[in-house]
Write an enzyme that holds these catalytic residues in place. Sequence first.
Site, PDB file in Angstrom:
ATOM      1  CB  CYS A 118     -13.929   6.913  -8.425  1.00 52.87           C
ATOM      2  SG  CYS A 118     -11.934   7.471  -7.435  1.00 52.87           S
ATOM      3  CG  HIS A 257     -11.423   5.216 -11.364  1.00 52.70           C
ATOM      4  ND1 HIS A 257     -10.763   6.276 -12.086  1.00 52.70           N
ATOM      5  CD2 HIS A 257     -10.787   5.093  -9.682  1.00 52.70           C
ATOM      6  CE1 HIS A 257     -10.642   7.027 -10.608  1.00 52.70           C
ATOM      7  NE2 HIS A 257     -10.530   6.193  -9.848  1.00 52.70           N
ATOM      8  CG  ASN A 287      -7.993   8.362  -8.797  1.00 53.53           C
ATOM      9  OD1 ASN A 287      -8.825   8.823  -9.526  1.00 53.53           O
ATOM     10  ND2 ASN A 287      -8.174   7.243  -7.211  1.00 53.53           N
TER      11      ASN A 287
HETATM   12  O1  UT7 Z   1      -9.845   6.191  -6.887  1.00 48.57           O
HETATM   13  C1  UT7 Z   1     -10.220   5.433  -5.900  1.00 48.57           C
HETATM   14  C2  UT7 Z   1      -9.176   4.502  -6.102  1.00 48.57           C
HETATM   15  N1  UT7 Z   1      -7.918   5.059  -4.883  1.00 48.57           N
HETATM   16  C3  UT7 Z   1      -7.011   3.467  -5.403  1.00 48.57           C
HETATM   17  O2  UT7 Z   1      -7.957   2.347  -6.077  1.00 48.57           O
HETATM   18  C4  UT7 Z   1      -6.162   3.710  -5.304  1.00 48.57           C
HETATM   19  C5  UT7 Z   1      -5.573   2.058  -4.480  1.00 48.57           C
HETATM   20  N2  UT7 Z   1      -4.288   1.664  -3.681  1.00 48.57           N
HETATM   21  C6  UT7 Z   1      -3.402   2.208  -4.067  1.00 48.57           C
HETATM   22  O3  UT7 Z   1      -2.962   2.591  -5.195  1.00 48.57           O
HETATM   23  C7  UT7 Z   1      -1.849   2.055  -3.335  1.00 48.57           C
HETATM   24  O4  UT7 Z   1      -3.041   0.978  -1.959  1.00 48.57           O
HETATM   25  C8  UT7 Z   1      -1.182   3.364  -3.263  1.00 48.57           C
HETATM   26  C9  UT7 Z   1      -0.306   3.374  -4.214  1.00 48.57           C
HETATM   27  C10 UT7 Z   1      -1.685   4.529  -2.501  1.00 48.57           C
HETATM   28  C11 UT7 Z   1      -0.306   2.168  -2.253  1.00 48.57           C
HETATM   29  O5  UT7 Z   1       0.895   1.640  -2.774  1.00 48.57           O
HETATM   30  P1  UT7 Z   1       1.070   0.350  -1.914  1.00 48.57           P
HETATM   31  O6  UT7 Z   1       1.956  -0.781  -2.207  1.00 48.57           O
HETATM   32  O7  UT7 Z   1      -0.733  -0.261  -1.496  1.00 48.57           O
HETATM   33  O8  UT7 Z   1       2.093   0.892  -0.370  1.00 48.57           O
HETATM   34  P2  UT7 Z   1       1.759   0.213   0.572  1.00 48.57           P
HETATM   35  O9  UT7 Z   1       0.758   1.995   1.334  1.00 48.57           O
HETATM   36  O10 UT7 Z   1       2.101  -0.440   1.475  1.00 48.57           O
HETATM   37  O11 UT7 Z   1       3.217   1.338   1.089  1.00 48.57           O
HETATM   38  C12 UT7 Z   1       4.409   0.374   0.973  1.00 48.57           C
HETATM   39  C13 UT7 Z   1       5.518   1.342   1.703  1.00 48.57           C
HETATM   40  C14 UT7 Z   1       4.689   2.121   2.735  1.00 48.57           C
HETATM   41  O12 UT7 Z   1       6.039   2.215   3.810  1.00 48.57           O
HETATM   42  P3  UT7 Z   1       6.880   0.840   4.519  1.00 48.57           P
HETATM   43  O13 UT7 Z   1       5.822   0.729   5.939  1.00 48.57           O
HETATM   44  O14 UT7 Z   1       6.472   0.033   4.336  1.00 48.57           O
HETATM   45  O15 UT7 Z   1       8.047   1.106   5.426  1.00 48.57           O
HETATM   46  C15 UT7 Z   1       4.900   3.291   2.880  1.00 48.57           C
HETATM   47  O16 UT7 Z   1       5.283   4.182   4.076  1.00 48.57           O
HETATM   48  O17 UT7 Z   1       5.494   3.217   0.930  1.00 48.57           O
HETATM   49  C16 UT7 Z   1       5.662   3.637   1.807  1.00 48.57           C
HETATM   50  N3  UT7 Z   1       5.058   4.787   1.085  1.00 48.57           N
HETATM   51  C17 UT7 Z   1       5.638   5.963  -0.271  1.00 48.57           C
HETATM   52  N4  UT7 Z   1       7.188   5.414   0.376  1.00 48.57           N
HETATM   53  C18 UT7 Z   1       7.454   6.726  -0.951  1.00 48.57           C
HETATM   54  C19 UT7 Z   1       3.438   5.030   0.952  1.00 48.57           C
HETATM   55  N5  UT7 Z   1       4.157   6.497   0.200  1.00 48.57           N
HETATM   56  C20 UT7 Z   1       4.363   6.965  -0.444  1.00 48.57           C
HETATM   57  C21 UT7 Z   1       5.265   7.349  -1.676  1.00 48.57           C
HETATM   58  N6  UT7 Z   1       7.355   7.559  -1.798  1.00 48.57           N
HETATM   59  N7  UT7 Z   1       4.556   8.606  -2.598  1.00 48.57           N
END
Ligand code: UT7
Length: 330
Positions: A118, A257, A287
């Site tokens: 990125c 970004h 993204n």
């Molecule tokens: O381009 C390079 C840089 N990339 C980035 O900057 C991305 C950085 N990361 C992020 O943007 C975020 O971490 C994400 C958007 C990928 C995820 O958000 P989060 O708030 O960190 O969620 P999480 O991974 O902590 O997941 C929270 C919950 C989990 O469920 P439990 O374990 O709490 O029951 C996941 O299983 O959300 C669940 N989950 C979803 N639920 C519905 C994960 N993906 C989804 C989904 N829909 N698509």
Amino acid sequence: MAKPSKKPVGITGLGMYVPSRVLTNHDVERLVDTSDEWITSRTGIKRRRIVKPGTPASDLAVRAGRKALRAAGLRPEDVELIIVATITPDTPMPSTACFVQTKLGASRAICFDIGAACSGFLYGLVTAEQYIAGGIVRNALVIGAEVLSCVTDWTDRSTCPLFGDGAGAAVLQPVRSGGILASYLGADGSLSDKLCIPAGGSRQPASRETVDRRLHTLKMHGNEVFKHAVRIMAEAGRRAMHDAKLGCADIALVIPHQANLRIINAVRERMGLPTEKVFLNVAKYGNVSAASTAMGLCEAVQRKRVVKGDIVVLVAFGAGFTWGSVVIRL
Ligand code: UT7
């Protein structure tokens, strides 16, 4: 690494291209167990653009590149350097820049790709600036181009809503004043496993097993990437502004970004910027990795969010980890 440039090198033309096919959050709901509400509240993304299967990154790059050349008033045959930043090259070899050269008819250009995920477009801008300032070439076409839909695991709800396809391009040339005022690049390879495509290279060549295990798609430890992205993007933005001896009041627009609205908002707060000074298009495109800041800058100019003479700060963070920021007077 941070240093103000000596001979001024600036952006003299911009262009972007996104495929026409739109994939909304409701479309993603039909692929994995997710909801528009979850994707919107966690990422700010509402839709993304996706190519027709089989479309190579060079096709997008060429469309964006042609527009940038037209805006700069430069003929393809006069282009002396083409740099393509991408994690989705047409092929591992040769470089996508070589495909772009042929499709554009830019037969005089030196061509190579940059793999900085990125942050790639910013790495490309700084590299091209040095080629021009050092007198090796008189102009450069720097393109960020991605077909992330082809490295997305469409069965993985934690990554598939995040990414899209697109390209953004900039022509760089010597300018009388302004141009790139400062830049700051960095990397930390010890965190490479946090965001990667595990197979398809020399470490794990393609095999039936790597395909079956979907190891040719993007894997991400979202939480960890999130934390690093916020801290490092804010730091990178501040460093380049400091080197350019500029404060927030001097900056017309910061173009970060576009990975996640929550990351962008947290970076904005850390940098002490008002909302109106931070560019957003993550809702429309998701993204787009190396294309992200290039498309952001192009759209900001098209929408007249910034005009000639304004100072913009581009800031990015991505796999590697890599990061960068570039301060430019347009
Ligand atoms: O381009 C390079 C840089 N990339 C980035 O900057 C991305 C950085 N990361 C992020 O943007 C975020 O971490 C994400 C958007 C990928 C995820 O958000 P989060 O708030 O960190 O969620 P999480 O991974 O902590 O997941 C929270 C919950 C989990 O469920 P439990 O374990 O709490 O029951 C996941 O299983 O959300 C669940 N989950 C979803 N639920 C519905 C994960 N993906 C989804 C989904 N829909 N698509």
